[in-house]
Motif scaffolding. Structure first.
Motif, PDB file in Angstrom:
ATOM      1  N   THR A 170       0.875  -1.169   0.000  1.00 34.57           N
ATOM      2  CA  THR A 170       0.000   0.000   0.000  1.00 34.57           C
ATOM      3  C   THR A 170       0.910   1.215   0.000  1.00 34.57           C
ATOM      4  O   THR A 170       1.411   1.617   1.052  1.00 34.57           O
ATOM      5  N   PRO A 171       1.158   1.791  -1.186  1.00 33.44           N
ATOM      6  CA  PRO A 171       2.069   2.935  -1.252  1.00 33.44           C
ATOM      7  C   PRO A 171       1.605   4.093  -0.377  1.00 33.44           C
ATOM      8  O   PRO A 171       0.415   4.401  -0.314  1.00 33.44           O
TER       9      PRO A 171
ATOM     10  N   LEU B 116       5.681   5.128  -8.875  1.00 33.84           N
ATOM     11  CA  LEU B 116       5.723   4.977 -10.327  1.00 33.84           C
ATOM     12  C   LEU B 116       4.982   6.106 -11.037  1.00 33.84           C
ATOM     13  O   LEU B 116       4.392   5.923 -12.097  1.00 33.84           O
ATOM     14  N   GLY B 117       4.969   7.277 -10.416  1.00 33.60           N
ATOM     15  CA  GLY B 117       4.305   8.430 -11.012  1.00 33.60           C
ATOM     16  C   GLY B 117       2.836   8.550 -10.664  1.00 33.60           C
ATOM     17  O   GLY B 117       2.155   9.447 -11.136  1.00 33.60           O
ATOM     18  N   PHE B 118       2.326   7.648  -9.844  1.00 27.68           N
ATOM     19  CA  PHE B 118       0.915   7.669  -9.440  1.00 27.68           C
ATOM     20  C   PHE B 118       0.790   8.123  -7.999  1.00 27.68           C
ATOM     21  O   PHE B 118       1.617   7.779  -7.156  1.00 27.68           O
TER      22      PHE B 118
ATOM     23  N   ALA C  47      18.674  -3.764 -13.369  1.00 29.44           N
ATOM     24  CA  ALA C  47      17.690  -3.417 -14.394  1.00 29.44           C
ATOM     25  C   ALA C  47      16.365  -4.012 -13.934  1.00 29.44           C
ATOM     26  O   ALA C  47      16.299  -5.172 -13.521  1.00 29.44           O
ATOM     27  N   SER C  48      15.309  -3.200 -13.972  1.00 31.75           N
ATOM     28  CA  SER C  48      14.034  -3.628 -13.407  1.00 31.75           C
ATOM     29  C   SER C  48      12.901  -3.303 -14.372  1.00 31.75           C
ATOM     30  O   SER C  48      12.908  -2.264 -15.031  1.00 31.75           O
ATOM     31  N   LEU C  49      11.923  -4.186 -14.425  1.00 31.95           N
ATOM     32  CA  LEU C  49      10.740  -3.977 -15.247  1.00 31.95           C
ATOM     33  C   LEU C  49       9.508  -4.227 -14.379  1.00 31.95           C
ATOM     34  O   LEU C  49       9.356  -5.314 -13.818  1.00 31.95           O
ATOM     35  N   ILE C  50       8.657  -3.210 -14.252  1.00 35.08           N
ATOM     36  CA  ILE C  50       7.419  -3.312 -13.475  1.00 35.08           C
ATOM     37  C   ILE C  50       6.262  -2.990 -14.404  1.00 35.08           C
ATOM     38  O   ILE C  50       6.334  -2.060 -15.208  1.00 35.08           O
ATOM     39  N   ASP C  51       5.178  -3.735 -14.290  1.00 36.76           N
ATOM     40  CA  ASP C  51       3.992  -3.517 -15.117  1.00 36.76           C
ATOM     41  C   ASP C  51       3.217  -2.306 -14.590  1.00 36.76           C
ATOM     42  O   ASP C  51       2.329  -2.432 -13.764  1.00 36.76           O
ATOM     43  N   ARG C  52       3.582  -1.110 -15.068  1.00 27.83           N
ATOM     44  CA  ARG C  52       2.932   0.134 -14.627  1.00 27.83           C
ATOM     45  C   ARG C  52       1.445   0.134 -14.978  1.00 27.83           C
ATOM     46  O   ARG C  52       0.628   0.679 -14.263  1.00 27.83           O
ATOM     47  N   PHE C  53       1.100  -0.481 -16.107  1.00 29.34           N
ATOM     48  CA  PHE C  53      -0.295  -0.520 -16.525  1.00 29.34           C
ATOM     49  C   PHE C  53      -1.145  -1.277 -15.500  1.00 29.34           C
ATOM     50  O   PHE C  53      -2.253  -0.846 -15.166  1.00 29.34           O
ATOM     51  N   ALA C  54      -0.631  -2.380 -14.974  1.00 30.37           N
ATOM     52  CA  ALA C  54      -1.367  -3.145 -13.958  1.00 30.37           C
ATOM     53  C   ALA C  54      -1.583  -2.301 -12.705  1.00 30.37           C
ATOM     54  O   ALA C  54      -2.663  -2.324 -12.105  1.00 30.37           O
TER      55      ALA C  54
ATOM     56  N   GLN D  38      -1.663   1.027 -12.587  1.00 28.89           N
ATOM     57  CA  GLN D  38      -2.608   2.084 -12.961  1.00 28.89           C
ATOM     58  C   GLN D  38      -4.041   1.552 -12.972  1.00 28.89           C
ATOM     59  O   GLN D  38      -4.958   2.203 -12.458  1.00 28.89           O
ATOM     60  N   GLN D  39      -4.255   0.373 -13.528  1.00 32.36           N
ATOM     61  CA  GLN D  39      -5.600  -0.216 -13.580  1.00 32.36           C
ATOM     62  C   GLN D  39      -6.154  -0.469 -12.177  1.00 32.36           C
ATOM     63  O   GLN D  39      -7.322  -0.211 -11.912  1.00 32.36           O
ATOM     64  N   GLN D  40      -5.325  -0.960 -11.284  1.00 26.49           N
ATOM     65  CA  GLN D  40      -5.787  -1.219  -9.914  1.00 26.49           C
ATOM     66  C   GLN D  40      -6.186   0.081  -9.219  1.00 26.49           C
ATOM     67  O   GLN D  40      -7.190   0.126  -8.511  1.00 26.49           O
ATOM     68  N   LEU D  41      -5.423   1.132  -9.434  1.00 25.57           N
ATOM     69  CA  LEU D  41      -5.740   2.419  -8.811  1.00 25.57           C
ATOM     70  C   LEU D  41      -7.010   3.013  -9.398  1.00 25.57           C
ATOM     71  O   LEU D  41      -7.825   3.585  -8.672  1.00 25.57           O
ATOM     72  N   ARG D  42      -7.222   2.858 -10.687  1.00 26.65           N
ATOM     73  CA  ARG D  42      -8.443   3.363 -11.336  1.00 26.65           C
ATOM     74  C   ARG D  42      -9.674   2.614 -10.875  1.00 26.65           C
ATOM     75  O   ARG D  42     -10.720   3.192 -10.644  1.00 26.65           O
ATOM     76  N   GLU D  43      -9.575   1.267 -10.790  1.00 23.95           N
ATOM     77  CA  GLU D  43     -10.720   0.442 -10.412  1.00 23.95           C
ATOM     78  C   GLU D  43     -11.180   0.763  -8.998  1.00 23.95           C
ATOM     79  O   GLU D  43     -12.366   0.762  -8.717  1.00 23.95           O
ATOM     80  N   ALA D  44     -10.245   1.031  -8.120  1.00 22.73           N
ATOM     81  CA  ALA D  44     -10.595   1.278  -6.716  1.00 22.73           C
ATOM     82  C   ALA D  44     -11.131   2.664  -6.508  1.00 22.73           C
ATOM     83  O   ALA D  44     -11.995   2.884  -5.665  1.00 22.73           O
TER      84      ALA D  44
END
Length: 77
Positions: free
Chosen positions: A24-25, A30-32, A58-65, A67-73
């Motif tokens: 729970t940030p 990630l800019g959100f 080197a790191s890769l995180i699914d920012r879209f996932a 973002q979608q969770q934050l929008r849905e809630a």
């Protein structure tokens, strides 16, 4: 925060790992902006070691996932 290293591969001076996070940030992430929502996402991270220390990451995180969770809630009151 909870994390679970699901896949770990090591070769020579490199380690690759798929880590699942639940958190729970409390601040911008990630800019959100945080909204109190608990997030679940995966990170794929690659470490390179030199002289027994981490020399590169080197790191890769699914920012879209995220973002979608934050929008849905929506905002939490």
């Amino acid at each position: 925060m909870f994390y679970d290293a699901r896949i770990i591969v090591a070769a020579d001076n490199r380690i690759a790992c798929r880590i699942l996070f639940e958190c729970t940030p409390q601040g911008e992430f990630l800019g959100f902006s945080p909204n109190g929502q608990r997030l679940t996402f995966a990170e794929h991270v690659f470490y390179e070691f030199r002289d027994g220390r981490i020399a590169a990451v080197a790191s890769l995180i699914d920012r879209f996932a995220v973002q979608q969770q934050l929008r849905e809630a929506g905002p939490v009151s």
